[in-house]
Design an enzyme around this catalytic site. Structure first.
Site, PDB file in Angstrom:
ATOM      1  N   GLY A   1     -10.151  -8.025  -1.191  1.00  0.00           N
ATOM      2  CA  GLY A   1      -9.008  -8.464  -0.422  1.00  0.00           C
ATOM      3  C   GLY A   1      -8.416  -9.617  -0.238  1.00  0.00           C
ATOM      4  O   GLY A   1      -7.450 -10.032  -0.644  1.00  0.00           O
TER       5      GLY A   1
ATOM      6  N   ARG B   1       0.836  -1.082  -0.167  1.00  0.00           N
ATOM      7  CA  ARG B   1       0.035  -0.014   0.133  1.00  0.00           C
ATOM      8  C   ARG B   1       0.906   1.218   0.011  1.00  0.00           C
ATOM      9  O   ARG B   1       0.384   2.328  -0.535  1.00  0.00           O
ATOM     10  CB  ARG B   1      -0.841  -0.083   1.380  1.00  0.00           C
TER      11      ARG B   1
ATOM     12  N   LYS C   1     -20.134 -14.995   1.397  1.00  0.00           N
ATOM     13  CA  LYS C   1     -21.608 -14.719   1.576  1.00  0.00           C
ATOM     14  C   LYS C   1     -22.206 -14.083   0.147  1.00  0.00           C
ATOM     15  O   LYS C   1     -21.523 -13.160  -0.415  1.00  0.00           O
ATOM     16  CB  LYS C   1     -21.868 -13.883   2.473  1.00  0.00           C
TER      17      LYS C   1
ATOM     18  N   GLY D   1     -13.731  -3.556  -0.391  1.00  0.00           N
ATOM     19  CA  GLY D   1     -14.985  -2.700  -0.534  1.00  0.00           C
ATOM     20  C   GLY D   1     -15.250  -1.769  -1.486  1.00  0.00           C
ATOM     21  O   GLY D   1     -16.380  -1.891  -2.144  1.00  0.00           O
TER      22      GLY D   1
HETATM   23  P1  AMP Z   1     -15.233 -12.565   1.045  1.00  0.00           P
HETATM   24  O1  AMP Z   1     -14.501 -11.661   2.027  1.00  0.00           O
HETATM   25  O2  AMP Z   1     -16.458 -12.628   0.999  1.00  0.00           O
HETATM   26  O3  AMP Z   1     -14.295 -12.596  -0.388  1.00  0.00           O
HETATM   27  O4  AMP Z   1     -14.902 -14.194   1.713  1.00  0.00           O
HETATM   28  C1  AMP Z   1     -13.748 -14.544   1.663  1.00  0.00           C
HETATM   29  C2  AMP Z   1     -13.771 -15.813   2.756  1.00  0.00           C
HETATM   30  O5  AMP Z   1     -14.803 -16.807   2.152  1.00  0.00           O
HETATM   31  C3  AMP Z   1     -12.507 -16.602   2.777  1.00  0.00           C
HETATM   32  O6  AMP Z   1     -11.836 -16.522   4.270  1.00  0.00           O
HETATM   33  C4  AMP Z   1     -12.728 -18.010   2.705  1.00  0.00           C
HETATM   34  O7  AMP Z   1     -12.157 -18.893   3.788  1.00  0.00           O
HETATM   35  C5  AMP Z   1     -14.241 -18.092   2.902  1.00  0.00           C
HETATM   36  N1  AMP Z   1     -14.686 -19.227   1.835  1.00  0.00           N
HETATM   37  C6  AMP Z   1     -14.525 -19.541   0.585  1.00  0.00           C
HETATM   38  N2  AMP Z   1     -15.353 -20.584   0.272  1.00  0.00           N
HETATM   39  C7  AMP Z   1     -16.159 -21.007   1.426  1.00  0.00           C
HETATM   40  C8  AMP Z   1     -16.917 -22.048   1.519  1.00  0.00           C
HETATM   41  N3  AMP Z   1     -16.964 -23.044   0.683  1.00  0.00           N
HETATM   42  N4  AMP Z   1     -17.445 -22.058   2.967  1.00  0.00           N
HETATM   43  C9  AMP Z   1     -17.170 -21.062   3.907  1.00  0.00           C
HETATM   44  N5  AMP Z   1     -16.279 -20.091   3.696  1.00  0.00           N
HETATM   45  C10 AMP Z   1     -15.507 -20.089   2.466  1.00  0.00           C
END
Ligand code: AMP
Length: 396
Positions: free
Chosen positions: A353, A38, A200, A376
């Site tokens: 990220g 950064r 999510k 974000g």
């Molecule tokens: P995000 O910040 O929404 O991009 O989510 C990233 C996180 O999603 C990472 O820390 C992963 O460990 C988690 N992740 C990815 N695939 C899965 C899964 N199948 N079940 C639970 N968590 C997940």
């Protein structure tokens, strides 16, 4: 929004540039910076101003001190690292506003660099307090926004200051982000594919909705895939499912069908009874995930499917990992996708990220055309096509 003035439109000779940077760097327990990307990302803007005969006053937040002075969140390590990278002294002001800081800024000579102490030591930063903005704006002659990762936040240093201090222009980092955003989503070479993953759906639903209208195909992996699969009637065991999103997930797939956009979901998954490094994990077709298991990565058939879906694609935008890549047992899906994307001749843009953490972990970052510095902010830009921090800058 893309037609903003930039540092190339300003004559900096004898001017003091007040630069909003994002120096929110990771620190270890001894206060050492563990990754300075950064800081390095802002060097082109700083050097541009210095080479043009100006001086630079940098401001940033670090961590979440919530309006209080927390010594562990001081920018002291940033001043040191910046000094080393620039090969010159970088003085740290004792505060970001106030008489002493104004005095230091006033004495700054062309070629010199001053760093202000953590903006979030004052509550006025996050509440966008007009008086706080006024005190900051007093320090410089030109405002530069080089904090793309913060551009979705309506904070004083992002919005209040550029309203008061003109000209207010984009630095090279922001300019670069906008150029790649434009190339990938506003005027892409087609076919254009979007890959979504991560935990999510609820975090990304708006971005997926908007992108449906722009992309030629969409690929979904990660935790969010299981809400889509459950909405299609599959039993996904104890996989991550957002019940309140089931209907929206169905709506998205209906819309994709209406638009004739291929929508790829996992066909197999690596699943385990618990999330951990030492648990027993097996690969199952998505129709057969056992009731007591959770899917934590995409399986080999899915990797092959996604590989073939991406062949012939000319532009790829990717946000979010394919599995729990932090655990080596469940990292293969994400790392294989990194390889596929890195080897693809398509223009590849990555944001979010965690996705960039995964790419850096594979050592493949050089082969990706652009890795966004904003998680974000990148998502918000995907969702709405604009960002509050950028709206505040002068139009061309
Ligand atoms: P995000 O910040 O929404 O991009 O989510 C990233 C996180 O999603 C990472 O820390 C992963 O460990 C988690 N992740 C990815 N695939 C899965 C899964 N199948 N079940 C639970 N968590 C997940």
């Amino acid at each position: 929004m893309l037609k903003k003035k930039t540092v190339e439109d300003v004559d900096f000779a004898g001017k003091k540039a007040l630069v909003r940077a994002d120096f929110n760097v990771p620190l270890d327990s001894n206060g050492n910076i563990t990754d300075d990307i950064r800081i390095r990302s802002t060097l082109p803007t700083i050097n541009h101003v210095l080479d043009a005969g100006g001086s630079v006053i940098l401001m940033s937040h670090l961590g979440r001190p919530k309006g209080k002075v927390i010594p562990e969140m001081s920018l002291i390590p940033v001043a040191k690292r910046l000094g080393r990278l620039l090969h010159q002294d970088v003085r740290l002001a004792p505060d970001c506003i106030g008489d002493e800081t104004e005095h230091l800024a006033g004495e700054l000579q062309p070629g010199e660099v001053l760093l202000l102490e953590n903006l979030r030591f004052h509550a006025g930063e996050e509440s966008n307090d007009p008086e706080f903005s006024r005190r900051l704006a007093l320090l410089g002659d030109v405002y530069i926004d080089d904090a793309f990762a913060n551009a979705h936040r309506q904070h004083a240093s992002m919005i209040g200051v550029p309203e008061l201090l003109k000209p207010a222009v984009a630095g090279f980092l922001v300019k670069n982000e906008l150029n790649y955003f434009h190339k990938s989503l506003e005027d892409p070479v087609r076919p254009l594919a979007a890959i979504f993953g991560g935990a999510k759906i609820s975090d990304k639903i708006k971005a997926i909705m908007r992108l449906l209208e722009k992309v030629d195909k969409i690929i979904i992996g990660g935790g969010m895939a299981y809400t889509f699969l459950e909405s299609m009637g599959y039993c996904v065991g104890r996989s991550l499912v957002e019940k309140e999103m089931l209907e929206l997930a169905r709506d998205i797939m209906d819309r994709a069908r209406e638009l004739g956009i291929p929508f790829y979901l996992p066909v197999d998954a690596v699943a385990a009874k618990a999330r951990g490094e030492l648990v027993e994990a097996r690969t199952y077709p998505v129709q057969e995930i056992p009731e007591d298991c959770m899917a934590l990565d995409i399986g080999p058939a899915t990797i092959a499917l996604f590989r073939s879906a991406l062949s012939g694609v000319r532009t790829i935008v990717w946000n979010g990992p394919m599995g729990v890549f932090e655990l080596s047992q469940f990292s293969k899906g994400t790392f294989s996708m990194v390889d596929i994307v890195a080897q693809s001749p398509a223009l590849t843009i990555l944001g979010g990220g965690d996705t960039d953490v995964a790419v850096h972990a594979t050592g493949n970052s050089e082969k990706i055309d652009y890795i966004s510095t904003g998680g974000g902010a990148f998502l918000k830009l995907l969702e709405t096509g604009e960002l509050p921090g950028l709206n505040a800058l002068d139009d061309q």
